[in-house]
Scaffold this motif. Structure first.
Motif, mmCIF file in Angstrom:
data_model
loop_
_atom_site.group_PDB
_atom_site.id
_atom_site.type_symbol
_atom_site.label_atom_id
_atom_site.label_comp_id
_atom_site.label_asym_id
_atom_site.label_seq_id
_atom_site.Cartn_x
_atom_site.Cartn_y
_atom_site.Cartn_z
ATOM 1 N N THR A 311 1.093 -0.989 -0.415
ATOM 2 C CA THR A 311 -0.320 0.094 -0.354
ATOM 3 C C THR A 311 0.826 1.629 0.004
ATOM 4 O O THR A 311 0.475 2.414 0.860
ATOM 5 C CB THR A 311 -1.012 0.352 1.116
ATOM 6 O OG1 THR A 311 0.028 0.279 1.936
ATOM 7 C CG2 THR A 311 -1.846 -0.822 1.327
ATOM 8 N N LEU A 312 1.883 1.303 -0.987
ATOM 9 C CA LEU A 312 2.445 2.492 -0.710
ATOM 10 C C LEU A 312 1.978 3.765 -1.753
ATOM 11 O O LEU A 312 2.268 4.725 -0.391
ATOM 12 C CB LEU A 312 3.314 2.714 -2.072
ATOM 13 C CG LEU A 312 4.950 1.592 -1.757
ATOM 14 C CD1 LEU A 312 6.046 0.543 -3.438
ATOM 15 C CD2 LEU A 312 5.552 1.993 -0.356
ATOM 16 N N HIS A 315 0.697 5.079 1.459
ATOM 17 C CA HIS A 315 2.426 5.630 2.571
ATOM 18 C C HIS A 315 2.508 6.989 2.505
ATOM 19 O O HIS A 315 3.413 7.604 2.820
ATOM 20 C CB HIS A 315 3.158 4.390 2.772
ATOM 21 C CG HIS A 315 3.102 3.490 3.919
ATOM 22 N ND1 HIS A 315 3.127 3.618 5.065
ATOM 23 C CD2 HIS A 315 2.701 2.190 3.379
ATOM 24 C CE1 HIS A 315 2.953 2.436 5.424
ATOM 25 N NE2 HIS A 315 2.878 1.353 4.802
ATOM 26 N N SER A 316 2.710 6.975 0.218
ATOM 27 C CA SER A 316 2.864 8.108 -0.231
ATOM 28 C C SER A 316 2.750 9.713 0.367
ATOM 29 O O SER A 316 2.824 10.762 0.730
ATOM 30 C CB SER A 316 2.734 8.154 -1.456
ATOM 31 O OG SER A 316 1.841 8.548 -2.055
ATOM 32 N N VAL A 317 1.657 9.175 0.936
ATOM 33 C CA VAL A 317 0.335 10.693 1.218
ATOM 34 C C VAL A 317 0.557 10.835 2.568
ATOM 35 O O VAL A 317 0.917 12.155 3.815
ATOM 36 C CB VAL A 317 -1.182 10.671 1.668
ATOM 37 C CG1 VAL A 317 -1.400 11.667 2.036
ATOM 38 C CG2 VAL A 317 -0.765 10.254 0.017
ATOM 39 N N TRP A 368 12.674 5.159 2.550
ATOM 40 C CA TRP A 368 13.469 3.874 3.226
ATOM 41 C C TRP A 368 12.113 2.527 2.692
ATOM 42 O O TRP A 368 12.603 1.417 2.745
ATOM 43 C CB TRP A 368 12.906 4.021 4.626
ATOM 44 C CG TRP A 368 13.573 2.305 4.992
ATOM 45 C CD1 TRP A 368 15.018 1.965 5.872
ATOM 46 C CD2 TRP A 368 13.210 1.583 5.979
ATOM 47 N NE1 TRP A 368 15.145 0.493 6.181
ATOM 48 C CE2 TRP A 368 13.534 0.794 6.176
ATOM 49 C CE3 TRP A 368 11.722 2.064 5.921
ATOM 50 C CZ2 TRP A 368 13.037 -1.134 7.619
ATOM 51 C CZ3 TRP A 368 11.065 0.316 6.541
ATOM 52 C CH2 TRP A 368 12.331 -0.409 7.083
ATOM 53 N N ARG A 369 10.920 2.872 2.600
ATOM 54 C CA ARG A 369 9.903 2.338 2.608
ATOM 55 C C ARG A 369 10.088 1.553 1.269
ATOM 56 O O ARG A 369 9.782 0.509 1.380
ATOM 57 C CB ARG A 369 8.643 2.958 2.984
ATOM 58 C CG ARG A 369 7.580 2.644 4.471
ATOM 59 C CD ARG A 369 6.352 2.488 4.512
ATOM 60 N NE ARG A 369 5.846 4.043 5.348
ATOM 61 C CZ ARG A 369 6.301 3.887 6.687
ATOM 62 N NH1 ARG A 369 6.267 2.785 7.109
ATOM 63 N NH2 ARG A 369 6.093 4.957 7.703
ATOM 64 N N LYS A 370 10.382 2.618 0.091
ATOM 65 C CA LYS A 370 9.987 1.988 -1.068
ATOM 66 C C LYS A 370 11.809 0.958 -1.319
ATOM 67 O O LYS A 370 10.841 0.064 -1.997
ATOM 68 C CB LYS A 370 10.703 3.596 -2.250
ATOM 69 C CG LYS A 370 9.311 3.780 -2.409
ATOM 70 C CD LYS A 370 9.180 5.079 -3.470
ATOM 71 C CE LYS A 370 9.669 6.042 -2.835
ATOM 72 N NZ LYS A 370 9.987 7.410 -3.952
ATOM 73 N N GLN A 371 12.719 1.527 -0.423
ATOM 74 C CA GLN A 371 13.982 0.434 -0.847
ATOM 75 C C GLN A 371 13.311 -1.010 0.116
ATOM 76 O O GLN A 371 13.701 -1.730 -0.652
ATOM 77 C CB GLN A 371 14.828 1.448 0.304
ATOM 78 C CG GLN A 371 16.134 1.659 -0.371
ATOM 79 C CD GLN A 371 16.610 2.584 0.794
ATOM 80 O OE1 GLN A 371 17.027 1.158 1.815
ATOM 81 N NE2 GLN A 371 17.080 3.853 0.158
ATOM 82 N N PHE A 372 12.169 -0.915 1.055
ATOM 83 C CA PHE A 372 12.178 -1.820 1.512
ATOM 84 C C PHE A 372 11.246 -3.070 0.606
ATOM 85 O O PHE A 372 11.411 -4.272 0.093
ATOM 86 C CB PHE A 372 11.317 -2.081 2.930
ATOM 87 C CG PHE A 372 10.930 -2.634 3.522
ATOM 88 C CD1 PHE A 372 11.581 -3.859 4.526
ATOM 89 C CD2 PHE A 372 9.894 -3.235 3.560
ATOM 90 C CE1 PHE A 372 11.284 -4.551 4.975
ATOM 91 C CE2 PHE A 372 9.423 -4.591 4.250
ATOM 92 C CZ PHE A 372 10.057 -4.812 5.093
ATOM 93 N N LEU A 407 5.428 0.841 -6.874
ATOM 94 C CA LEU A 407 6.237 -0.480 -7.184
ATOM 95 C C LEU A 407 6.981 -0.233 -8.363
ATOM 96 O O LEU A 407 8.119 -0.901 -7.420
ATOM 97 C CB LEU A 407 4.951 -1.207 -7.224
ATOM 98 C CG LEU A 407 3.903 -1.728 -6.265
ATOM 99 C CD1 LEU A 407 2.838 -3.502 -6.969
ATOM 100 C CD2 LEU A 407 5.030 -2.179 -4.935
ATOM 101 N N VAL A 408 7.713 0.116 -9.271
ATOM 102 C CA VAL A 408 8.316 0.015 -10.204
ATOM 103 C C VAL A 408 9.268 0.737 -9.348
ATOM 104 O O VAL A 408 10.573 1.210 -9.842
ATOM 105 C CB VAL A 408 8.121 0.451 -11.281
ATOM 106 C CG1 VAL A 408 9.316 0.257 -12.572
ATOM 107 C CG2 VAL A 408 6.744 -0.509 -12.147
ATOM 108 N N ALA A 409 8.724 2.210 -9.395
ATOM 109 C CA ALA A 409 10.215 2.933 -8.551
ATOM 110 C C ALA A 409 10.903 2.837 -7.778
ATOM 111 O O ALA A 409 11.885 2.640 -7.270
ATOM 112 C CB ALA A 409 9.273 4.318 -8.004
ATOM 113 N N ALA A 410 10.492 1.180 -6.606
ATOM 114 C CA ALA A 410 10.812 0.875 -5.267
ATOM 115 C C ALA A 410 11.808 -0.664 -6.039
ATOM 116 O O ALA A 410 12.215 -0.987 -5.254
ATOM 117 C CB ALA A 410 9.270 0.229 -5.099
#
Ligand SMILES: [Zn+2]
Length: 511
Positions: A311-312, A315-317, A368-372, A407-410
């Motif tokens: 659910t990025l 989180h982004s918001v 960090w969440r995207k890296q995760f 998801l692709v950015a991650a």
């Protein structure tokens, strides 16, 4: 039935393997039913069919649809009488799924917004309003046009709950017996699965999972604060939502971090306080990320087939409280009242209590969440694409395309992102024989795109047509569908709207 049609069907039945390149071996009684029935034929002609499992592009394909099923794919002649969709230069992908949604508004808003955006399946993550079960059943019966819906129970949370029960109809369960009773009640109310939540204690949680198993229901939801991610996965919870609890489990200081989480106390309904207390703990966990811990936890998730829904979009918001609202879909397809609630939640509840340092940390947490999530993909943890639509500024249907981009950015490839919104949801829901890929024998849930999503995931937004259970929503119908939603959100409601509790709650926070 006219003669050409009979001939065609005889040929498909007799020479099925030749026509469909072997994939007719998947023919089922349901497929035989579609062939026999006097159902309309549709041919998508000269399409490039995307295989979301391999990333292959099959060019110049005709996709034949009879009734609600795909009955053949290949370089096929078009049977007389078939409705032809010229798909030259276009790309066919499986219908998309938002695996974490909280529908908004009336049946004139969310269901058409999903379909117009190519979403043919929705996992509704809180059965807070009986109208959701009504939509699900009417969509299934064909009396309401919308995506297939799999609908959660009401949220089952511990005592005290993060929600205000006078605003949101959560089920509060503070011990094993009330946990078991909550599951029986959810079953009686028509839930497809049990939604577990953050504040359940260990004994209640165990009771819920045991009772659910007995009643043939699965449990999906938040990882409770009281348990580690490995415990949740090994207990048999089928999906873990968001990056809150799972992010804590990959710290080299996990024992400390868990102790801090167990020490959190929250007054009933004070979701915002939970967020505030969690932030510094999440920050510590992020600073002490351990590759060895991650490999251990991710290996458990992979072996147990425990899905993670990052659910990025949500989180982004919430990670960026000064988030700029730039999506034009917001003002077009969301009512002014809903937007005002979101603005209020962010401005008055979420933002003001935070120090500049906390806000800076939150922004770093977003990175960090995207890296995760990139690490989750790298470790082949099964991922579901889900948005948490219903949280601030997330527009039903449109949000899924945001999630695919996140998801692709991650670090996911476009194919992996598509897979998380198609084949993986079908497998997760136990429907892989019928859904999730473009294959003969499967239900015709499809999206026809004007550009290749494997070269740029943003091309999933370039929708030409949507096919839902064999019914084609072409460009004109799709435009009208969106215009009707726009009119519906601007006009006073004429149908039963979902209660406010289904949406964003006092904290305007993730579910
Ligand atoms: Zn949610």
């Amino acid at each position: 039935m006219n003669s050409s049609r009979r001939e065609f069907l005889a040929r498909t039945a007799a020479g099925a393997a030749v026509i469909a390149g072997g994939s007719f071996a998947a023919a089922t009684p349901a497929l035989a039913g579609s062939l026999r029935a006097n159902s309309p034929l549709t041919a998508l002609v000269d399409a490039t069919v995307i295989d979301v499992e391999t990333g292959q592009r099959h060019r110049h394909q005709t996709v034949l649809i009879a009734g609600e099923r795909i009955v053949g794919i290949g370089r096929l002649p078009v049977p007389r009488g078939a409705t032809v969709v010229d798909a030259t230069g276009k790309y066919v992908v499986p219908g998309l799924a938002d695996m974490h949604a909280h529908s908004l508004g009336t049946e004139h808003v969310s269901p058409p917004l999903y379909l117009a955006n190519g979403l043919t399946t929705i996992r509704e993550m809180a059965g807070n309003d009986p109208v959701l079960y009504d939509w699900r059943d009417r969509i299934e019966a064909g009396t309401l046009l919308g995506p297939r819906m799999v609908v959660a129970s009401k949220i089952i949370d511990g005592d005290p709950t993060l929600w205000d029960p006078t605003l949101t109809p959560v089920i509060v369960a503070g011990d094993e017996q009330s946990g078991r009773a909550a599951v029986r009640r959810a079953k009686a109310e028509g839930a497809d699965f049990i939604k577990v939540y953050s504040r359940l204690n260990r004994a209640t949680y165990a009771g819920i999972l045991d009772e659910a198993r007995k009643l043939g229901l699965t449990a999906h939801g938040h990882g409770p604060d009281a348990l580690t991610t490995k415990e949740v996965s090994n207990a048999g919870q089928r999906s873990i939502e968001h990056i809150h609890s799972i992010g804590l489990s990959v710290s080299s200081r996990e024992a400390d971090v868990r102790r801090m989480v167990r020490a959190i106390t929250v007054q009933k309904g004070d979701y915002n306080s939970w967020f505030r207390q969690m932030h510094p703990i999440e920050w510590i966990a992020a600073q002490t990320y351990s590759e060895a811990r991650a490999a251990d936890v991710f290996g458990t998730l992979r072996r147990n087939r425990t899905r993670v829904t990052p659910t990025l979009t949500m989180h982004s918001v919430l990670d960026q409280p000064d988030y700029a609202r730039i999506d034009p879909a917001l003002t077009k397809y969301m009512g002014a009242e809903e937007l005002a609630v979101y603005d209020y939640a962010i401005e008055n509840l979420y933002k003001p209590n935070r120090s500049a340092e906390e806000i800076a940390h939150q922004r770093d947490m977003w990175a960090w969440r995207k890296q995760f999530v990139g690490e989750l993909f790298a470790h082949n943890v099964p991922i579901l694409a889900g948005t948490d639509t219903g949280t601030p500024y997330s527009v039903p249907g449109f949000a899924l395309h945001d999630e695919l981009e996140h998801l692709v950015a991650a670090g996911a490839t476009p194919r992996q992102a598509l897979y998380a919104a198609t084949a993986e949801p079908a497998r997760f829901l136990g429907r892989a024989a019928e859904l999730g890929t473009v294959e003969a024998g499967k239900i015709a849930d499809l999206v026809v795109l004007d550009a290749d999503p494997l070269t740029d995931i943003r091309n999933t937004r370039k929708i030409h047509s949507v096919v839902t259970r064999g019914r084609v929503i072409g460009p004109a119908a799709r435009t009208k569908m969106l215009a009707d939603v726009e009119a519906a959100v601007q006009a006073p409601p004429t149908a039963v709207a979902l209660s406010a509790g289904g949406c964003c709650g006092a904290a305007g926070s993730g579910h």
